[in-house]
Motif scaffolding. Structure first.
Motif, short mmCIF file in Angstrom:
data_model
loop_
_atom_site.label_atom_id
_atom_site.label_comp_id
_atom_site.label_asym_id
_atom_site.label_seq_id
_atom_site.Cartn_x
_atom_site.Cartn_y
_atom_site.Cartn_z
N PHE A 191 0.82 -1.21 0.00
CA PHE A 191 0.00 0.00 0.00
C PHE A 191 0.85 1.25 0.00
CE2 PHE A 191 -2.88 -3.20 1.68
CZ PHE A 191 -3.99 -2.96 0.91
N GLN A 192 0.13 2.36 -0.12
CA GLN A 192 0.77 3.64 -0.32
C GLN A 192 1.60 4.12 0.86
OE1 GLN A 192 -1.91 6.52 -1.78
NE2 GLN A 192 -0.63 8.25 -1.32
N ASP A 193 1.01 4.02 2.07
CA ASP A 193 1.64 4.71 3.18
C ASP A 193 2.36 3.76 4.12
OD1 ASP A 193 2.45 6.42 5.10
OD2 ASP A 193 0.50 7.38 5.41
N PRO A 194 3.68 3.72 4.06
CA PRO A 194 4.40 2.78 4.93
C PRO A 194 4.27 3.16 6.40
CG PRO A 194 5.93 4.25 3.86
CD PRO A 194 4.59 4.52 3.25
N LEU A 195 3.95 4.44 6.66
CA LEU A 195 3.88 4.86 8.06
C LEU A 195 2.66 4.27 8.74
CD1 LEU A 195 4.91 8.60 7.79
CD2 LEU A 195 6.32 6.60 8.18
N THR A 196 1.62 3.97 7.98
CA THR A 196 0.40 3.45 8.59
C THR A 196 0.11 2.00 8.20
OG1 THR A 196 -0.91 4.36 6.79
CG2 THR A 196 -0.69 5.72 8.75
N SER A 197 0.99 1.40 7.40
CA SER A 197 0.71 0.04 6.94
C SER A 197 1.11 -1.03 7.94
CB SER A 197 1.43 -0.23 5.62
OG SER A 197 0.77 0.41 4.56
N LEU A 198 1.90 -0.64 8.94
CA LEU A 198 2.36 -1.64 9.91
C LEU A 198 1.66 -1.42 11.25
CD1 LEU A 198 6.13 -1.30 9.05
CD2 LEU A 198 4.64 -3.18 8.43
N ASN A 199 1.30 -2.52 11.87
CA ASN A 199 0.64 -2.44 13.16
C ASN A 199 1.62 -1.89 14.21
OD1 ASN A 199 -0.63 -2.82 15.62
ND2 ASN A 199 -1.54 -4.76 15.01
N PRO A 200 1.30 -0.74 14.83
CA PRO A 200 2.27 -0.11 15.73
C PRO A 200 2.56 -0.91 17.00
CG PRO A 200 0.15 1.02 15.80
CD PRO A 200 0.08 0.04 14.67
N LEU A 201 1.71 -1.86 17.33
CA LEU A 201 1.86 -2.53 18.63
C LEU A 201 2.59 -3.87 18.53
CD1 LEU A 201 -1.61 -1.82 20.28
CD2 LEU A 201 0.42 -0.39 20.16
N TYR A 202 2.92 -4.31 17.33
CA TYR A 202 3.62 -5.58 17.19
C TYR A 202 5.02 -5.35 16.62
CZ TYR A 202 -0.71 -8.23 17.88
OH TYR A 202 -1.84 -8.79 18.40
N THR A 203 5.96 -6.17 17.02
CA THR A 203 7.30 -6.02 16.47
C THR A 203 7.29 -6.44 15.00
OG1 THR A 203 7.94 -8.26 17.03
CG2 THR A 203 8.38 -6.59 18.68
N ILE A 204 8.29 -5.95 14.28
CA ILE A 204 8.44 -6.30 12.88
C ILE A 204 8.53 -7.82 12.73
CG2 ILE A 204 10.02 -6.08 10.91
CD1 ILE A 204 8.62 -3.51 11.77
N GLY A 205 9.31 -8.43 13.61
CA GLY A 205 9.51 -9.88 13.54
C GLY A 205 8.21 -10.64 13.71
N ARG A 206 7.40 -10.17 14.65
CA ARG A 206 6.15 -10.87 14.90
C ARG A 206 5.23 -10.76 13.67
NH1 ARG A 206 1.12 -10.97 19.05
NH2 ARG A 206 -0.02 -12.04 17.44
N GLN A 207 5.19 -9.56 13.05
CA GLN A 207 4.32 -9.39 11.89
C GLN A 207 4.80 -10.25 10.73
OE1 GLN A 207 2.76 -5.36 11.25
NE2 GLN A 207 3.72 -4.69 13.13
N LEU A 208 6.13 -10.35 10.60
CA LEU A 208 6.68 -11.19 9.52
C LEU A 208 6.41 -12.67 9.76
CD1 LEU A 208 10.08 -9.48 8.76
CD2 LEU A 208 8.47 -10.24 7.02
N SER A 209 6.71 -13.14 10.96
CA SER A 209 6.57 -14.58 11.16
C SER A 209 5.09 -14.99 11.17
CB SER A 209 7.29 -15.05 12.41
OG SER A 209 6.85 -14.35 13.53
#
Lengths: 328, 324
Positions: B96-114
């Protein structure tokens, strides 16, 4: 994080000092404490002697420090009306109020949060609309009306539940609890529902609104685009983000529950702090009033402190330490 | 070679109280494996809705009104939710367009990836974590194994878009739909992100549908381009041809309005008027009220895509040239 908590504790202490000041002013300057204590036939010498003994001739700051010192030890003086130490009265009454508040808060949360999630996820389902319409009634009906209605239906007409009192209580050390007997539970059901109903509808509507808001966000859209299950999206990603404002309101409202418990306790003749306070007001029983003021504020401040700490636990953005800002 | 994605006569409808809006109307295109198709147009032209329709993420009350979408020959527009969910994030990835809002702020990057990996692949937690670090490495995030435990707010915008790309590509999708992937980024970062996307797609043999309003990004990146206007494709063809010799007057206007260094025009060319809203799309060719070259049939009959000398365009001019 440690610094943040320390900061909040400091703020809480500051609030408590201001409240204590108000309580101090209340107990010393609302009417003359001496004439409340002594009988009609006391001589002027007796009065002066008592004034001197009680330290009421000392400068106000000295008295205030003494007041705080006593308050910290749980000593708020002697009730004018009952002629017993306020601390004893509070110790008798506090468990009843805290149990009532706890049970109704749990009731409001356990029913309110799932209903809020349900109505947000199944927005167009007729059941959700029904729940919302009914919840409107919950917000607009005054507490005492709900209480009296419940008494009329379940105590007077159906005769299922007692209309007043705590039922059978058990003493655990200094704490009397009604939660260990069936009779106690029967007695607490209606007061708890009465007290919690407004909070329940508030939580329901708040959770629903927040959930709808969160479900529209980009990260939920992106989570869907990654094929995550509905369960993971709704109850993981969305719910956790919904909880921050919900915790704020719930924290504030636990204080609100204590305030509203005055009305509920009066309706159900619940032998708690609220009832004690109402009776104290009627008799201008100032030591009891100021003790209630301090205690209610203390609970307010403590719940807010817990809320602040919970924020940090939930939202990583508030953990300012170890902040890494990397370039591209 | 058979197409990876075939979209045939796709239309998207949004029922409102008064009208049935058709913001995407009778759109057909296909994408070959490994190909990059650009979709360009003004905001509201229906680009993003087309992308959302392909991955089945139209927001209600929006819905597919007609047509077919096929991925590797298999229809995916009429799948049940469960089947469609298995395709999302696995066979089709979306950015999506906006990387600032595309990721859940409360989960770590690793958790979202796995979480994304384990939804589609039978991986253990440790294996998923190892793969997540690998992915972050691939998208060019330094010290990936350290940063995997960090939260989105600890990353800059460009880094976050890299994380988004890692997430979208986690399960090696065959098709990537990139909806304005660089619009929210600094110009200096845009090229990096586009190149990264291109390289990863080439490594995986994935096709990209690149949605953008930026003709410059499209011209640099894509093999072919589809120009959309008021919910329809008005021109489609090889990028070089469409850029250098556009057939449709709208595309011509679009190209003329790109500012160029070294051109000493005092004023920037622009197309008069604005794109019609979906509530009042004019009869005939939707572009005719703004078209400098309109003639008799334009306000009566809607032109379909016709073969031009270098691309296909939906314009009666091509018909007239063919008749002469």
């Amino acid at each position: 994080m440690g610094f943040l908590i320390l900061n909040r504790v400091f703020q809480a202490a500051l609030v408590m000092i201001v409240v204590a000041m108000a309580a101090f002013v209340l107990s010393n300057y609302v009417g003359d404490p001496i004439s409340n204590m002594v009988g009609q036939e006391a001589t002027q010498e007796d009065r002066d002697q008592l004034r001197e003994d009680l330290g009421l001739n000392d400068p106000a700051p000295v008295q205030f420090v003494r007041f705080i010192g006593n308050a910290l030890q749980g000593d708020f003086g002697i009730s004018y009306r009952l002629q017993r130490p306020v601390s004893d009265l509070v110790a008798e009454r506090l468990p009843a109020t805290l149990e009532l508040v706890m049970v109704s808060a749990i009731f409001a949360l356990v029913v309110g949060i799932p209903l809020g999630i349900f109505t947000a996820l199944y927005r167009t389902f007729w059941g959700s609309r029904l729940i919302l319409t009914v919840s409107l009634a919950g917000v607009s009906l005054p507490t005492f009306v709900v209480g009296i209605l419940l008494i009329y239906v379940f105590s007077v007409t159906l005769q299922w539940l007692p209309s007043f009192g705590r039922g059978e209580t058990t003493a655990l050390g200094g704490w009397t609890t009604g939660l260990l007997t069936v009779d106690g539970w029967r007695a607490i059901i209606m007061p708890a529902i009465t007290l919690g109903l407004y909070q329940l509808t508030l939580i329901l509507r708040l959770v629903r609104a927040e959930m709808l808001e969160v479900l529209r966000t980009d990260y939920i859209k992106f989570a869907r685009a990654r094929g995550l299950t509905n369960r993971a999206i709704n109850f993981g990603h969305a719910l956790k983000n919904t909880m921050i404002p919900v915790i704020t309101i719930v924290g504030l409202n636990i204080g609100g529950l204590i305030a509203f418990s005055i009305v509920t306790e009066t309706v159900f003749q619940w032998p708690g702090m609220g009832l004690l306070f109402v009776q104290a007001v009627q008799f201008a029983d100032v030591p009891v009033m100021s003790a209630y003021l301090v205690l209610a504020s203390l609970i307010f401040v403590l719940t807010n402190l817990v809320v602040d700490i919970l924020y940090v636990v939930i939202d990583p953005r508030l953990r300012t330490e170890r902040r890494v800002k990397a370039g591209v | 070679m058979s197409a990876l994605l075939e979209v045939k006569n796709l239309s998207v409808e949004i029922p409102t109280r008064r009208h049935l809006l058709v913001p995407v109307d009778d759109v057909s295109f296909d994408i070959a494996p490994g190909e990059i198709l650009g979709v360009v147009g003004e905001s509201g032209a229906g680009k993003s809705l087309t992308g959302a329709a392909v991955i089945g993420l139209l927001e209600p009350p929006g819905r597919i009104g007609g047509g077919e979408i096929r991925l590797e020959g298999k229809r995916i527009d009429n799948l049940k939710y469960r089947e469609l969910r298995r395709i999302r994030g696995a066979a089709i990835g979306m950015i999506f367009q906006d990387p600032l809002t595309s990721l859940n702020p409360l989960y770590t990057i690793g958790r979202q990836l796995s979480e994304t990996l384990r939804t589609h692949q039978p991986l253990s937690e440790t294996a998923a974590k190892a793969r997540a670090i690998e992915l972050l490495d691939e998208v060019g995030i330094p010290a990936a194994s350290e940063r995997i435990g960090q939260y989105p707010h600890q990353f800059s915008g460009g880094m976050r878009q890299r994380v988004v790309i890692a997430l979208a590509l986690a399960n090696n999708p065959k098709l990537i739909i990139a909806d304005e992937p660089t619009t929210a980024l600094d110009v200096s970062v845009q090229a990096q992100i586009i190149n990264l996307l291109k390289r990863l797609a080439a490594d995986n043999g994935a096709a990209i549908m690149l949605i953008s309003h930026d003709m410059g990004v499209i011209a640099e990146t894509c093999d072919r381009v589809a120009v959309m206007y008021a919910g329809r494709i008005v021109e489609i063809g090889a990028v070089r041809n469409v850029v250098q010799a556009p057939n449709h007057p709208y595309t011509q206007g679009l190209m003329a309005s790109i500012p160029r260094l070294g051109k000493d025009d005092a004023r920037l060319a622009h197309i008069k008027g604005s794109m019609p809203r979906p509530t009042d799309i004019p009869q005939g060719c939707a572009f005719h009220p703004r078209c400098p070259k309109r003639f008799e049939p334009c306000d009566q009959k809607r032109p379909e895509l016709m073969k031009g000398d270098s691309s296909q365009a939906a314009c009666w001019l091509l018909q007239r040239e063919a008749d002469q």
